[in-house]
Design an enzyme around this catalytic site. Structure first.
Site, short mmCIF file in Angstrom:
data_model
loop_
_atom_site.label_atom_id
_atom_site.label_comp_id
_atom_site.label_asym_id
_atom_site.label_seq_id
_atom_site.Cartn_x
_atom_site.Cartn_y
_atom_site.Cartn_z
N CYS A 2 15.26 -25.62 -10.68
CA CYS A 2 15.61 -24.25 -11.04
C CYS A 2 16.89 -23.89 -10.33
O CYS A 2 17.39 -24.64 -9.49
CB CYS A 2 14.50 -23.31 -10.60
SG CYS A 2 12.90 -23.83 -11.18
N ARG A 27 22.46 -26.80 -15.75
CA ARG A 27 21.37 -27.56 -15.15
C ARG A 27 20.15 -27.63 -16.06
O ARG A 27 19.22 -28.40 -15.80
CB ARG A 27 20.92 -26.90 -13.84
CG ARG A 27 22.00 -26.85 -12.79
CD ARG A 27 21.67 -25.79 -11.75
NE ARG A 27 20.41 -26.05 -11.09
CZ ARG A 27 20.29 -26.62 -9.91
NH1 ARG A 27 21.37 -26.98 -9.25
NH2 ARG A 27 19.13 -26.84 -9.36
N TRP A 75 13.13 -23.76 -14.77
CA TRP A 75 12.82 -24.91 -15.62
C TRP A 75 11.36 -25.20 -15.31
O TRP A 75 11.03 -25.65 -14.22
CB TRP A 75 13.72 -26.09 -15.27
CG TRP A 75 13.76 -27.06 -16.39
CD1 TRP A 75 14.49 -26.98 -17.53
CD2 TRP A 75 13.01 -28.28 -16.47
NE1 TRP A 75 14.24 -28.07 -18.32
CE2 TRP A 75 13.35 -28.88 -17.71
CE3 TRP A 75 12.09 -28.92 -15.65
CZ2 TRP A 75 12.80 -30.08 -18.12
CZ3 TRP A 75 11.55 -30.12 -16.06
CH2 TRP A 75 11.92 -30.68 -17.28
N ASN A 101 13.21 -22.02 -5.71
CA ASN A 101 13.58 -23.31 -6.29
C ASN A 101 12.85 -24.37 -5.49
O ASN A 101 12.97 -24.41 -4.27
CB ASN A 101 15.11 -23.48 -6.16
CG ASN A 101 15.60 -24.75 -6.78
OD1 ASN A 101 14.86 -25.42 -7.49
ND2 ASN A 101 16.85 -25.09 -6.53
N GLY A 102 12.05 -25.21 -6.14
CA GLY A 102 11.31 -26.25 -5.42
C GLY A 102 9.87 -26.27 -5.89
O GLY A 102 9.54 -25.71 -6.93
N GLU A 481 13.58 -52.68 -18.93
CA GLU A 481 14.25 -51.39 -18.72
C GLU A 481 15.69 -51.60 -18.20
O GLU A 481 16.62 -50.90 -18.62
CB GLU A 481 13.43 -50.54 -17.75
CG GLU A 481 14.09 -49.26 -17.27
CD GLU A 481 14.41 -48.24 -18.36
OE1 GLU A 481 14.09 -48.47 -19.53
OE2 GLU A 481 15.04 -47.21 -18.02
N LYS A 485 19.08 -50.19 -20.07
CA LYS A 485 20.10 -49.37 -19.40
C LYS A 485 21.49 -49.96 -19.65
O LYS A 485 22.44 -49.25 -19.93
CB LYS A 485 19.85 -49.27 -17.88
CG LYS A 485 18.71 -48.41 -17.46
CD LYS A 485 18.99 -46.93 -17.48
CE LYS A 485 18.54 -46.20 -18.70
NZ LYS A 485 17.20 -46.10 -19.10
N GLU A 488 22.58 -49.46 -23.45
CA GLU A 488 22.85 -48.12 -23.98
C GLU A 488 24.06 -47.46 -23.37
O GLU A 488 24.72 -46.67 -24.03
CB GLU A 488 21.62 -47.22 -23.89
CG GLU A 488 21.19 -46.90 -22.48
CD GLU A 488 19.94 -46.03 -22.44
OE1 GLU A 488 19.71 -45.24 -23.36
OE2 GLU A 488 19.19 -46.15 -21.45
N HIS A 504 11.58 -72.00 -24.33
CA HIS A 504 11.04 -72.05 -25.69
C HIS A 504 12.10 -71.62 -26.71
O HIS A 504 11.76 -71.20 -27.81
CB HIS A 504 9.78 -71.18 -25.79
CG HIS A 504 8.68 -71.69 -24.92
ND1 HIS A 504 7.94 -72.80 -25.23
CD2 HIS A 504 8.24 -71.27 -23.72
CE1 HIS A 504 7.07 -73.04 -24.26
NE2 HIS A 504 7.23 -72.12 -23.32
N LYS A 603 19.56 -37.10 -26.55
CA LYS A 603 18.64 -37.00 -25.41
C LYS A 603 17.19 -36.91 -25.88
O LYS A 603 16.29 -37.49 -25.29
CB LYS A 603 19.00 -35.78 -24.57
CG LYS A 603 18.14 -35.60 -23.33
CD LYS A 603 18.44 -36.67 -22.29
CE LYS A 603 17.43 -36.72 -21.17
NZ LYS A 603 17.40 -38.03 -20.51
#
Ligand code: F6R
Length: 608
Positions: A2, A27, A75, A101-102, A481, A485, A488, A504, A603
């Site tokens: 936030c 943000r 948020w 915030n937190g 993964e 990364k 992309e 193989h 996104k």
């Protein structure tokens, strides 16, 4: 997560607070609010949705006159993004208002205590406990009440507090969440982010954890946690607005990679109390857990790969078979799913079209559902029987980093929780695993601090045409993964292979100079992958190995080695992925790619 702002001076606070909040919009947020004190009364205005709505509602701040105030962009983490859950929150007597915030880790216990003492809660937020605690401890001394209230909190918080009895005064408190004080002439400010300050002042005081400050139009007094006055040096803010938005990092992706120790801690810490895992919205009994015959994990992209990595921990600890399926495949398959199946749905956004469709399909077959989601109130969170939020904060870079690591952390928590509830874990092992989980944020931080050679290695392994990632077991899941990364954001073809599969067929592709990233972290199987290094090297590959600190044998085989700290192999993936995120980042940077907005990607993939 936030954003918070505060102002006290000799002009109306509301327009300044609204301007400050606009600077924090980048943000990400889902609701906003301001509170202003005048003539012993605090007036509040808050809305879900955009700051533009708040400006409209308050006629650009005109309807809230007063020279001191606080503001917030939220948020959602605890409670849906509604007007009621938006900050500022008020005490029952209307005397105090708080922005935060937190995350307050012990809010559930505090909420129970305050409710028993007659305080009424109007929101679902963790924050509201703070304002009621301040009211409870107030006996005429604002500062004393804030100090006593904050001494009861565990977790992270940057707070701004208004008191109707103290016109012109605001108190700001910091614990493990950013907070900066802005020094003006005849006016003073606070904000969670310098972007909200630079239009007004470039002179700042940075609070440290445990410190708090009293701001009036003419003075700022900073105190340590005992209440003793301390003197802080004034710093000059030299960042441009653009640099400030990214916390001084060149890209949001790098900022988010660096935020991972904190994001993972936020996902884990509130769910571990006195060596006990407690999952806020999932409390199956042993009987209910034992009735699960099969777990299916479904997701897309990186979230799917988080599922691939988490599967090992669940199977090993819970003795339940886990099938990880791509949502885009599952939705059109003939899934063998019924009411004995627990479907775990992973999604950062909570809005991915294929994941939603797969989930609905499985629900129609009777599956019970647990969603692990970042965005509060998102479609997947609403559809699920139970939801565990990852509390990663908004992710702005298109390529996920902290989204992935927090999903995986919550899967680990689930595995430990379920195994313990089903009495499959001896108490000592349970406590040991919890200790391992709690060490993860620190170990991610060590990886970030340790691997300063990565920009150089990125140059060397930036082969331009393709990179192979090899590994076995959990290392293979991380390879998937890591390769995604690389693809992309750097647009280099990257392929993850189960190392045992090389011979193989794929080994035919290994030629002189081929870059191979060999993941040899899982101690159970690392030696086998080290043999594969020998094979690819014999065909001319250049090999960058990932290994656990102390593995000296790998030095003899690979060209270069990146070390990660030791951790139980079950949980290693969450730490091991971090150097691979950085490697992809530096290769993309080297290649001049648009890192935060890679081509052709969105996104949130809300279409099939
Ligand atoms: C890759 C990436 C995507 C997402 C995928 C699922 O960096 O971000 O692969 O992981 O589109 O998105 P969510 O988690 O929002 O369902």
């Amino acid at each position: 997560m936030c954003g918070i702002v505060g102002f006290t001076g000799k002009q109306n606070a509301a327009p300044i607070l609204l301007e400050g909040l606009k600077k924090l919009e980048y943000r990400g947020y889902d609701s906003a609010g301001i509170a202003v004190a005048q003539d012993g009364v605090i007036s509040v205005s808050k809305v879900s949705g955009r700051i533009a709505n708040l400006c409209e509602k308050t006629e650009d701040g005109k309807t809230l006159p007063g020279f001191s105030g606080i503001g917030h962009t939220r948020w959602a983490t605890h409670g849906a993004p509604t007007d009621v859950n938006a900050h500022p929150h008020m005490s029952c007597d209307g005397r105090f208002s708080v922005v935060h915030n937190g995350i307050i880790e012990n809010y559930m216990a505090l909420r129970e205590e305050l409710t028993a003492n007659g305080y009424t809660f109007s929101s679902q937020t963790d924050t509201e406990v703070i304002v009621h605690l301040i009211e409870m401890y107030y006996h005429g001394d604002f500062k004393e009440a804030v100090m006593r209230a904050t001494s009861r909190l565990t977790g992270s918080y940057a707070l701004g507090v208004l008191c109707a009895d103290c016109p012109g005064k605001i108190i700001a408190v910091r614990e493990a969440s950013p907070l900066i004080l802005g020094i003006g002439v005849g006016e003073n400010f606070f904000a969670s982010d310098v972007t909200a300050l630079v239009a007004y002042t470039r002179n700042a005081l940075y609070l440290d954890d445990g410190e708090f400050a009293e701001l009036t139009s003419e003075s700022i007094t900073v105190y340590d946690c005992t209440g003793a006055v301390i003197h802080k040096p004034v710093s000059r803010i030299t960042w441009s607005i653009e640099a400030a938005e990214k916390g001084g990092y060149e890209h949001f992706m790098l900022k988010e990679i660096m935020e991972q120790p904190c994001a993972v801690k936020t996902a884990l810490a509130p769910r571990v109390h006195e060596n006990h895992v407690q999952l806020d919205d999932f409390s199956y009994t042993a009987e209910e857990l034992r009735s699960i015959r099969k777990i299916v994990i479904t997701a897309c992209g990186s979230a799917y790969y988080a599922g691939c990595a988490g599967k090992y921990a669940i199977e090993k600890l819970c003795h339940i078979p886990v099938d990880v399926q791509l949502a885009s495949e599952l939705r059109y398959g003939e899934p063998q799913i019924d009411s004995d199946t627990l479907l775990i749905v992973l999604s950062q956004s909570g809005e991915t079209a294929d994941t939603i469709a797969a989930m609905k399909e499985c629900q129609s077959l009777g599956a019970r559902t647990l969603a692990i989601v970042n965005v509060v109130g998102s479609t997947i969170a609403k559809l699920a029987d139970h939801t565990l939020y990852t509390w990663a904060g908004p992710e702005i870079a298109v390529a996920t980093t902290k989204g992935y690591t927090t999903q995986l952390s919550v899967l680990y928590l689930f595995a430990v929780y379920a195994a313990h509830t089903m009495e499959l874990l001896p108490e000592q092992e349970y406590v040991r695993l919890i200790g391992e989980l709690q060490s993860i944020p620190k170990k991610i931080q060590q990886v970030l601090d340790m691997n300063t050679a990565l920009p150089q290695l990125a140059k060397k392994y930036n082969s331009g045409h393709s990179v192979f990632y090899i590994g076995r077991n959990t290392d293979y899941a991380v390879a998937l993964e890591g390769a995604l990364k690389m693809k992309e954001i750097s647009y280099i073809h990257a392929e993850a292979y189960a190392a045992g599969e090389l011979k193989h067929g794929t080994i035919a592709l290994i030629d002189e100079g081929q870059s191979v990233i060999a993941l040899c972290c899982n101690s159970r199987i690392a030696e086998k992958t080290m043999n594969n290094i020998v094979e690819v090297k014999a065909r001319g590959a250049q090999v960058l190995a990932l290994a656990v600190k102390g593995n000296r044998a790998v030095l003899a085989q690979a060209d270069d080695v990146i070390y990660i700290p030791d951790l139980d192999p079950l949980f290693q993936a969450v730490v091991e992925i971090v150097p691979l995120q950085l490697l992809a980042y530096y290769v993309a940077k080297e290649n001049g790619c648009d890192i935060d907005k890679p081509k052709n990607l969105a996104k949130s993939v809300t279409v099939e």
